[in-house]
Structures are given as C-alpha cells and as structure tokens.
Design a protein around this motif. Structure first.
Motif: not given
Length: 178
Positions: A31-42
């Motif tokens: 999981l990239l940093e971008l993914d780890r930010m996006l996953l705040h909103s599934p």
C-alpha cells in the motif's frame, strides 16, 4: 519530510479486506502512502482503484505519452509524489532521462524539437494548457488529434484530467514522497 495533513492509515492495514486486497494486487503487494490516505474513505478508495487502474493499464494510448502527461501534470501542480512515482515508469516506457529532465520546464519542453517528436510536443502543449488554463486552444487540440486520432486523443485528455485530480488530492492532503 513533511507530515501529511491527515495521518496515513497503517501500512499493514487489513480491512476492508476485499478492497485492501484489490489495491495491493494492483500495486504489486504494498500500500502506497496515497492508498493509505485514500482508505480513510473506502468508497473513494474503491472507485479510485478501479478508475485509475483502467487509466494506468486499460487504454490504447502509448504508455510513454501517458506517463509524459502524468509527469508534466505533477510538475505543473507541484505534486512531487506523483512525479517520483511516474518518472521511473516513463523511463521504462521508452522515455529518456534527458526528456524527463526537460519536463521540469514543461512550457519550454513543448517546443524542444531536439528531445521530443511532434506527437510528444503536441501532448506536452495539451497537458500544459489543460492544467494551467483548463481551456485548450483549437490549434493545440488539432495538433494532438492529427497525431493521435480520436480514441487516443480522448484517452490523453482523460489521463491529463485524471492526473490533475490525483495531483490536487496529493497536494491538498500533503502526501509527499516517503
């Protein structure tokens, strides 16, 4: 290193399982940093993964042109995270380091006949106009369409639009290369 405006979710995040698995599969396991930010909103992460997955791998557009547009959008919008992630892909798609270096000044690069062919220069000009002023001059659009035809012109416009969205997300939330 600057901290993001909202903390990243953990790199070992496991839930929601199906979504995290799909993102990991597209990313090659991490999981990239971008993914780890996006996953705040599934919901956002799910749509993003599907849409950007197609933009990255489902288009007829030459991958070198796709990555050229992504890198230039990143430069114009100050999204270094985006540039760092797409520069190696651009090189792998056939771009040169000299071209990549020249893209740090996109307006100048769009006139550089020594480094960029007519199609690349047209794509550079389109990327600059779409990103800087949104509106595209008729001559710029015609140059792209003459080089690429209708489908790939639509795809290039879509790539530029999509990666303007990506860069704005990254910059607004403070996602930087880690």
């Amino acid at each position: 290193m600057n901290a993001p405006r909202i903390p990243y979710l953990p790199a070992n995040l496991a839930e929601p399982a199906a979504l995290v698995s799909a993102i990991r599969a597209r990313r090659g396991g991490a999981l990239l940093e971008l993914d780890r930010m996006l996953l705040h909103s599934p919901a956002l992460a799910s749509g993003w993964n599907a849409f950007l997955g197609e933009v990255r791998s489902g288009l007829a557009l030459d991958p070198k042109l796709r990555e050229l547009a992504m890198c230039v959008v990143a430069v114009l919008n100050g999204a270094e995270y985006e540039f760092v992630h797409h520069a190696p892909v651009y090189l792998a798609a056939g771009g040169t380091q000299a071209q990549l270096d020249a893209m740090r000044d996109p307006e100048r690069a769009s006139g550089n006949t020594a480094l960029f062919d007519a199609t690349e220069r047209a794509a550079l000009a389109l990327t600059v106009e779409m990103t800087r002023s949104i509106r595209v001059e008729d001559g710029t659009f015609a140059a792209v369409r003459d080089q690429l035809g209708e489908q790939q012109t639509v795809e290039l416009v879509g790539v530029i639009a999509a990666y303007n969205m990506v860069s704005r997300f990254l910059v607004a939330l403070g996602v930087t290369p880690g």
